[in-house]
Structure formats: C-alpha cells, structure tokens
Design a protein around this motif. Structure first.
Motif, PDB file in Angstrom:
ATOM      1  N   ILE A 184       0.880  -1.164   0.000  1.00  0.00           N
ATOM      2  CA  ILE A 184       0.000   0.000   0.000  1.00  0.00           C
ATOM      3  C   ILE A 184       0.917   1.213   0.000  1.00  0.00           C
ATOM      4  O   ILE A 184       1.697   1.427   0.933  1.00  0.00           O
ATOM      5  N   LEU A 185       0.841   2.010  -1.048  1.00  0.00           N
ATOM      6  CA  LEU A 185       1.797   3.087  -1.224  1.00  0.00           C
ATOM      7  C   LEU A 185       1.341   4.375  -0.540  1.00  0.00           C
ATOM      8  O   LEU A 185       0.141   4.589  -0.345  1.00  0.00           O
ATOM      9  N   PRO A 186       2.290   5.256  -0.188  1.00  0.00           N
ATOM     10  CA  PRO A 186       1.939   6.541   0.436  1.00  0.00           C
ATOM     11  C   PRO A 186       1.017   7.358  -0.458  1.00  0.00           C
ATOM     12  O   PRO A 186       1.097   7.291  -1.684  1.00  0.00           O
ATOM     13  N   ARG A 187       0.148   8.143   0.158  1.00  0.00           N
ATOM     14  CA  ARG A 187      -0.874   8.873  -0.596  1.00  0.00           C
ATOM     15  C   ARG A 187      -0.287   9.928  -1.524  1.00  0.00           C
ATOM     16  O   ARG A 187      -0.919  10.307  -2.503  1.00  0.00           O
ATOM     17  N   ASP A 188       0.910  10.436  -1.231  1.00  0.00           N
ATOM     18  CA  ASP A 188       1.482  11.494  -2.053  1.00  0.00           C
ATOM     19  C   ASP A 188       2.451  10.981  -3.113  1.00  0.00           C
ATOM     20  O   ASP A 188       3.142  11.762  -3.762  1.00  0.00           O
ATOM     21  N   LEU A 189       2.509   9.666  -3.315  1.00  0.00           N
ATOM     22  CA  LEU A 189       3.441   9.114  -4.301  1.00  0.00           C
ATOM     23  C   LEU A 189       2.841   9.244  -5.703  1.00  0.00           C
ATOM     24  O   LEU A 189       1.696   8.837  -5.928  1.00  0.00           O
ATOM     25  N   PRO A 190       3.588   9.795  -6.671  1.00  0.00           N
ATOM     26  CA  PRO A 190       3.054   9.936  -8.040  1.00  0.00           C
ATOM     27  C   PRO A 190       2.800   8.575  -8.677  1.00  0.00           C
ATOM     28  O   PRO A 190       3.716   7.769  -8.830  1.00  0.00           O
ATOM     29  N   GLU A 191       1.558   8.326  -9.082  1.00  0.00           N
ATOM     30  CA  GLU A 191       1.206   7.030  -9.662  1.00  0.00           C
ATOM     31  C   GLU A 191       1.933   6.788 -10.978  1.00  0.00           C
ATOM     32  O   GLU A 191       2.311   5.662 -11.295  1.00  0.00           O
ATOM     33  N   ALA A 192       2.128   7.854 -11.759  1.00  0.00           N
ATOM     34  CA  ALA A 192       2.803   7.697 -13.052  1.00  0.00           C
ATOM     35  C   ALA A 192       4.246   7.229 -12.879  1.00  0.00           C
ATOM     36  O   ALA A 192       4.791   6.556 -13.759  1.00  0.00           O
ATOM     37  N   ARG A 193       4.863   7.559 -11.756  1.00  0.00           N
ATOM     38  CA  ARG A 193       6.250   7.117 -11.537  1.00  0.00           C
ATOM     39  C   ARG A 193       6.316   5.614 -11.298  1.00  0.00           C
ATOM     40  O   ARG A 193       7.284   4.956 -11.664  1.00  0.00           O
ATOM     41  N   ILE A 221       4.139   3.280 -12.631  1.00  0.00           N
ATOM     42  CA  ILE A 221       3.891   2.597 -13.899  1.00  0.00           C
ATOM     43  C   ILE A 221       4.995   2.893 -14.910  1.00  0.00           C
ATOM     44  O   ILE A 221       5.497   1.988 -15.584  1.00  0.00           O
ATOM     45  N   GLY A 222       5.358   4.161 -15.028  1.00  0.00           N
ATOM     46  CA  GLY A 222       6.245   4.576 -16.109  1.00  0.00           C
ATOM     47  C   GLY A 222       7.726   4.462 -15.842  1.00  0.00           C
ATOM     48  O   GLY A 222       8.522   4.445 -16.789  1.00  0.00           O
ATOM     49  N   ARG A 223       8.110   4.361 -14.551  1.00  0.00           N
ATOM     50  CA  ARG A 223       9.549   4.335 -14.257  1.00  0.00           C
ATOM     51  C   ARG A 223       9.960   3.163 -13.355  1.00  0.00           C
ATOM     52  O   ARG A 223      10.923   2.473 -13.641  1.00  0.00           O
ATOM     53  N   PHE A 224       9.231   2.957 -12.251  1.00  0.00           N
ATOM     54  CA  PHE A 224       9.626   1.888 -11.332  1.00  0.00           C
ATOM     55  C   PHE A 224       9.508   0.506 -11.967  1.00  0.00           C
ATOM     56  O   PHE A 224      10.448  -0.300 -11.900  1.00  0.00           O
ATOM     57  N   VAL A 274      -3.934   6.734 -15.713  1.00  0.00           N
ATOM     58  CA  VAL A 274      -2.480   6.871 -15.603  1.00  0.00           C
ATOM     59  C   VAL A 274      -1.769   6.487 -16.893  1.00  0.00           C
ATOM     60  O   VAL A 274      -1.024   7.284 -17.467  1.00  0.00           O
ATOM     61  N   VAL A 275      -2.010   5.261 -17.380  1.00  0.00           N
ATOM     62  CA  VAL A 275      -1.264   4.775 -18.537  1.00  0.00           C
ATOM     63  C   VAL A 275      -1.536   5.631 -19.769  1.00  0.00           C
ATOM     64  O   VAL A 275      -0.605   6.033 -20.482  1.00  0.00           O
TER      65      VAL A 275
END
Length: 280
Positions: A62-71, A73-76, A157-158
């Motif tokens: 469960i990720l922190p609420r302020d983490l960019p979702e695009a990062r 999918i698109g980078r991690f 997002v995607v």
C-alpha cells in the motif's frame, strides 16, 4: 476502526516459487527484495514508506498517498524489469526471478487485524493471480514482468501520463475466477515484449484501430482456465464462419446462403452448394 483511505496498491508474485528447493527459495526471497529496493531507489522512491504485507513469493504494498502514480507505472516497473533481465541472464531457468505485477487503486483499511480489508485489495490480488497473466509471462521466457493494471489505472495513468510503458503495449483482458464469482476487465502487457501477436485462448479482447467501436461478443466462462472465451471458440469446438449458414457439419456461404426452399447438397464444409427452389 479507522476510516479507510484511497491508496495505490501493488501486488507482486514470483513465478514458479514453490518448485524451487529450500536453498533456492531462500536465495530468491533475498534477491527479490534487494531488486525491489534497488529499482525503487534508482527512480527516486523510498520503500520505507510503503506499507507491505509479505509472503514468501511476493508482497502486497500500500503506497503513500502522495506518491506519483505515473512514476510507479512509467519508471519503477520498467527499471525493475531491466534489473530482472540482467539478473536472469546469468542464471539457470530454475533460479530466475520473474514476476507478475498488478496495480490498482481504491479504498483500503490500514488497521486490519490480519491484513488490509477492502475490495481494492481483493481486486488487485485477483488480477495478479489471473491465469491469463500467468500464461502471458510463460509465453515470453525472456521477459521479466507481466504487468496487469485495472481499467481505472489504465484510463487515468497509462493513457494520460505515458513514460517508458506506452498504452499501445497493453491488451485488454477479461479476468475470471469462476470459483470465486469474480470477473473484471483489465489491461495486460509483458514489459519490453510485443504481445500484440500473442495468441491466447480467448481471454484477450481483440485490438481494434483507434475510433472503432469495441465489439461485444457473446462470451462464456471457462472455469478450468481462469479466463473467458468467445462463443464459437470453445476448446474442441468449430470456429464461427462469417457470412454463411452452418447446420451441423454443413456450411453454406455466398448469395445462395439465404432464400426460401434452399437445400444443401453435395459435400460438407466450405465446398457445400445449394439447389434453390427445393424443400428442406
């Protein structure tokens, strides 16, 4: 009970973990977590803030609420895939680490007694465990990650913030767990692989050119395979014939396939012919 929070969820599962020996499982667990930490660090993510539920062959995060979702999918995910490919290149197949990764967002209770209650958690876990996702990863032995995202993540997002993983690399799928009464649409890709030419058993929804309406074929559930198949394409059945009439083993095509009093004579199959003006 605390009020649930809307969060981004990631479910990760390792392929063929139970087939490993004790030592191989020990090494796979250790290297799996190291790869996750290194990939996150390389794209500026701190996994210390991730709330996780661990399993031997994966984790639910469960990720922190302020983490960019695009990062995510698109980078991690692409960075994790690159590290997995390098890791696997020097190892025998039994020692390789290949992952199914599912991403979704929704309401979740963070104070559950034995985990994280919430339908969002159920959905992301079902996506990760889908048979069609397992088959996709197995179909590409050089791939590191089969990524499946919910329809919400794909739309929000995607398609809106593509980075290294672009929308055209995904295929729409039906995820069915008949024994659990579960059926949802999702989007699937095998990172850095072309799955547009991959032929599955019907769980993949046909890709259409932009602007074409989405087909709505009649579908029937196949509980043995964990996916769904289109009518006329069931295992062992004959494929549907377009533009003709089929009765039993006789198929008639062309202009003479309609009209009163038509009768099929001669051979069966695509070579069948009609004699007009006679009774059936």
């Amino acid at each position: 009970m605390r009020h649930p929070e809307r969060r981004l969820l990631i479910c990760v599962d390792m392929e063929r973990y139970s087939r490993r020996s004790n030592v191989q499982q020990y090494e796979a667990q250790r290297d799996f977590h190291q790869l996750l930490e290194e990939a996150a660090s390389d794209v500026g993510l701190d996994r210390v803030g991730w709330t996780t539920q661990q399993a031997g062959d994966g984790e639910l995060a469960i990720l922190p609420r302020d983490l960019p979702e695009a990062r995510i999918i698109g980078r991690f995910v692409p960075e994790l895939n690159r590290r997995l490919r390098r890791y696997n290149a020097s190892r025998l197949p039994v020692a390789r680490i290949r992952l199914r990764v599912a991403v979704h967002q929704g309401m979740v209770h963070l104070d559950g007694a034995k985990g994280f209650p919430g339908q969002a958690v159920v959905l992301v876990s079902r996506l990760c465990d889908a048979a069609v996702v397992r088959r996709a990863l197995a179909a590409f032995p050089d791939g590191g990650i089969a990524l499946v995202v919910s329809s919400d993540i794909y739309r929000d997002v995607v398609t809106e913030y593509p980075e290294e993983i672009r929308p055209e690399r995904f295929r729409r799928i039906d995820v069915v767990h008949a024994d659990k009464g579960f059926q949802e649409q999702a989007w699937l890709c095998v990172v850095d692989e072309d799955i547009t030419s991959w032929v599955d058993d019907g769980s993949l929804v046909p890709t259409l050119p932009p602007g074409d309406p989405t087909p709505e074929p009649t579908r029937s559930t196949d509980p043995e395979r964990g996916g769904s198949v289109r009518a006329g394409s069931e295992p062992g059945g004959a494929p549907p014939v377009s533009g003709g009439i089929r009765t039993g083993d006789i198929t008639v095509e062309g202009q003479n396939a309609i009209g009163p009093g038509a009768m099929a004579i001669g051979s069966v199959g695509r070579d069948a012919i009609l004699r007009p003006g006679t009774d059936r």
